[in-house]
Structure formats: C-alpha cells, structure tokens
Design a protein around this motif. Structure first.
Motif, mmCIF file in Angstrom:
data_model
loop_
_atom_site.group_PDB
_atom_site.id
_atom_site.type_symbol
_atom_site.label_atom_id
_atom_site.label_comp_id
_atom_site.label_asym_id
_atom_site.label_seq_id
_atom_site.Cartn_x
_atom_site.Cartn_y
_atom_site.Cartn_z
ATOM 1 N N PRO A 187 -4.719 5.918 -5.955
ATOM 2 C CA PRO A 187 -4.105 5.156 -6.837
ATOM 3 C C PRO A 187 -2.564 4.670 -6.127
ATOM 4 N N VAL A 188 -2.254 3.494 -6.051
ATOM 5 C CA VAL A 188 -0.840 3.115 -5.626
ATOM 6 C C VAL A 188 -0.037 2.842 -6.721
ATOM 7 N N PRO A 189 0.794 3.815 -6.900
ATOM 8 C CA PRO A 189 1.835 3.927 -8.099
ATOM 9 C C PRO A 189 2.570 2.306 -7.991
ATOM 10 N N GLY A 190 2.793 1.782 -9.003
ATOM 11 C CA GLY A 190 3.369 0.485 -9.251
ATOM 12 C C GLY A 190 2.708 -0.851 -8.733
ATOM 13 N N GLN A 191 1.453 -0.665 -8.480
ATOM 14 C CA GLN A 191 1.019 -1.817 -7.470
ATOM 15 C C GLN A 191 -0.141 -2.269 -8.366
ATOM 16 N N ASN A 192 -0.746 -1.379 -9.332
ATOM 17 C CA ASN A 192 -1.964 -1.689 -10.258
ATOM 18 C C ASN A 192 -3.117 -1.840 -9.264
ATOM 19 N N CYS A 193 -3.261 -0.803 -8.419
ATOM 20 C CA CYS A 193 -4.452 -0.974 -7.515
ATOM 21 C C CYS A 193 -4.756 0.574 -6.852
ATOM 22 N N VAL A 194 -5.768 0.440 -6.228
ATOM 23 C CA VAL A 194 -6.046 1.714 -5.549
ATOM 24 C C VAL A 194 -6.220 1.256 -3.962
ATOM 25 N N GLN A 195 -6.122 2.391 -3.095
ATOM 26 C CA GLN A 195 -6.281 2.060 -1.802
ATOM 27 C C GLN A 195 -6.951 3.089 -0.960
ATOM 28 N N CYS A 196 -7.806 2.827 -0.127
ATOM 29 C CA CYS A 196 -8.496 3.460 0.828
ATOM 30 C C CYS A 196 -7.522 4.481 1.668
ATOM 31 N N CYS A 197 -7.587 5.709 2.026
ATOM 32 C CA CYS A 197 -7.027 6.543 2.787
ATOM 33 C C CYS A 197 -7.136 6.280 4.158
ATOM 34 N N SER A 198 -7.961 5.377 4.763
ATOM 35 C CA SER A 198 -8.219 5.217 6.086
ATOM 36 C C SER A 198 -7.004 4.375 6.880
ATOM 37 N N VAL A 199 -7.198 4.142 8.264
ATOM 38 C CA VAL A 199 -6.304 3.332 8.869
ATOM 39 C C VAL A 199 -6.428 1.992 8.228
ATOM 40 N N ASN A 200 -7.382 1.276 7.872
ATOM 41 C CA ASN A 200 -7.559 0.052 7.498
ATOM 42 C C ASN A 200 -7.035 -0.313 6.048
ATOM 43 N N GLY A 201 -7.162 0.821 5.399
ATOM 44 C CA GLY A 201 -6.812 0.926 4.016
ATOM 45 C C GLY A 201 -6.828 -0.354 3.027
ATOM 46 N N SER A 202 -8.138 -0.634 2.750
ATOM 47 C CA SER A 202 -8.505 -1.498 1.976
ATOM 48 C C SER A 202 -7.935 -1.320 0.641
ATOM 49 N N MET A 203 -7.893 -2.427 -0.051
ATOM 50 C CA MET A 203 -7.360 -2.212 -1.462
ATOM 51 C C MET A 203 -8.092 -2.792 -2.588
ATOM 52 N N GLY A 226 0.713 -1.361 -0.069
ATOM 53 C CA GLY A 226 0.101 0.083 -0.134
ATOM 54 C C GLY A 226 1.096 1.060 0.125
ATOM 55 N N LEU A 227 0.108 2.469 0.081
ATOM 56 C CA LEU A 227 0.869 3.658 0.078
ATOM 57 C C LEU A 227 1.377 3.875 1.250
ATOM 58 N N LYS A 228 2.413 4.533 1.230
ATOM 59 C CA LYS A 228 3.240 4.744 2.843
ATOM 60 C C LYS A 228 2.703 6.203 3.036
ATOM 61 N N ARG A 229 1.927 6.146 4.066
ATOM 62 C CA ARG A 229 1.104 7.471 4.625
ATOM 63 C C ARG A 229 1.298 7.736 6.045
ATOM 64 N N GLY A 230 1.265 8.912 6.590
ATOM 65 C CA GLY A 230 1.487 9.283 7.919
ATOM 66 C C GLY A 230 0.070 8.588 8.780
ATOM 67 N N PHE A 231 0.365 8.230 10.013
ATOM 68 C CA PHE A 231 -0.566 7.928 10.879
ATOM 69 C C PHE A 231 -1.842 8.837 10.936
ATOM 70 N N ILE A 260 -5.534 8.488 10.080
ATOM 71 C CA ILE A 260 -6.592 8.635 11.151
ATOM 72 C C ILE A 260 -7.630 9.646 10.771
ATOM 73 N N PHE A 261 -7.304 10.520 10.175
ATOM 74 C CA PHE A 261 -8.279 11.527 9.746
ATOM 75 C C PHE A 261 -8.692 11.114 8.241
ATOM 76 N N GLY A 262 -8.592 10.397 7.651
ATOM 77 C CA GLY A 262 -8.931 9.832 6.330
ATOM 78 C C GLY A 262 -8.454 10.937 5.329
ATOM 79 N N VAL A 263 -7.135 11.696 5.284
ATOM 80 C CA VAL A 263 -6.546 12.647 4.275
ATOM 81 C C VAL A 263 -6.119 11.669 3.302
ATOM 82 N N PRO A 264 -6.743 11.933 1.927
ATOM 83 C CA PRO A 264 -6.390 10.938 0.713
ATOM 84 C C PRO A 264 -5.037 11.778 0.364
ATOM 85 N N ALA A 265 -4.141 11.090 -0.557
ATOM 86 C CA ALA A 265 -2.919 11.564 -0.918
ATOM 87 C C ALA A 265 -3.458 12.541 -2.295
#
Ligand code: FES
Length: 140
Positions: free
Chosen positions: A91-107, A5-10, A14-19
């Motif tokens: 989108p998650v570059p290089g992984q051919n997928c998209v990911q939720c911006c939440s803590v659980n980060g569903s893909m 998944g995307l490497k994002r700050g905690f 937590i606040f669901g801020v998308p990249a």
C-alpha cells in the motif's frame, strides 16, 4: 498531480523486496474452506491506515496482501503484480493505491484498476468483512 509512489531503495526494487512484511505473529491468521481469518488482536501491523501484512505459504493458494486503506477500510488483494515479473505489492500511504515493489513500480487503485506503469491487467481484489475483532476474507 499524479499519485506518488513509495520511496524505496534501488536495490530493493531490483530484487523485488516489498516493504510489507509477513506478520510478526505468524498465528494471527488461518485459512480454511477458501476463507482467510485474521485476528486483529494479534496483527498490530493493521492497526493504522497504511499498515499491512502479506500472507503466503501453507495451504494458501495465492499470496494475499491485507492492509488498512487511507480511509480506514480494511482491504485485501491478490499479491501479484500483473506485469511480467509478478512481484509483490505494497500500500502507498496517503495515496489511496497500492504499488508493485519492482523497478517499474506499477500502481493500482484500491479497486484493482490499473493506475500507472506497465502492468497490463487489474489485480484481483477480495471482499473483506470485519466481524468483532477479526477480518474475514473470502478468496473464492
Ligand atoms: S512486476 Fe510489477 S511492474 Fe513489473
């Protein structure tokens, strides 16, 4: 090996801020009769694989994530995770997928299918047609 998944700050998670941001040029897109038109000349964010914009507000009936996939194909999905928080996606570059911006980060796969995480359903995808220097996205 599974997709990373995307490497994002905690705090962002937590606040669901998308990249993905809204477009720098807010006039790069329009919505009429169920169709979104994106002027690629005014949306440099989409100029390379992994680039994305999120469209929301105005008359748009739902949030939409528009991005260029790793294969160079333009794609659009309903920008609403199907997990309970209904957070936005990136989108998650290089992984051919998209990911939720939440803590659980569903893909999700590009075709909307669930890939990883607690989201119970696929996400909706939209057909994207490139005409000249514009993207035509039919929501209906
Ligand atoms: S809202 Fe997306 S995983 Fe929870």
């Amino acid at each position: 090996m599974g997709k990373q998944g995307l490497k994002r700050g905690f705090i962002n998670r937590i606040f669901g801020v998308p990249a993905t941001k809204t477009p720098q040029d807010s006039d790069c897109w329009s919505f009429r009769d169920g169709v979104i038109t994106v002027d690629l000349g005014r949306a440099p964010e989409l100029s390379k694989p992994g680039g994305s914009i999120r469209l929301e507000g105005g008359d748009l009936p739902e949030r939409v994530l528009v991005f260029q996939g790793d294969d160079g194909t333009y794609r659009a999905v309903k920008n609403r995770c199907t997990h309970i928080g209904h957070r936005r996606l990136d989108p998650v570059p290089g992984q051919n997928c998209v990911q939720c911006c939440s803590v659980n980060g569903s893909m999700y796969e590009y075709d909307g299918a669930n890939l990883k995480g607690p989201a119970p359903h696929p996400i909706k995808t939209y057909q994207v047609v490139k005409e000249d220097n514009a993207l035509i996205i039919k929501l209906a």
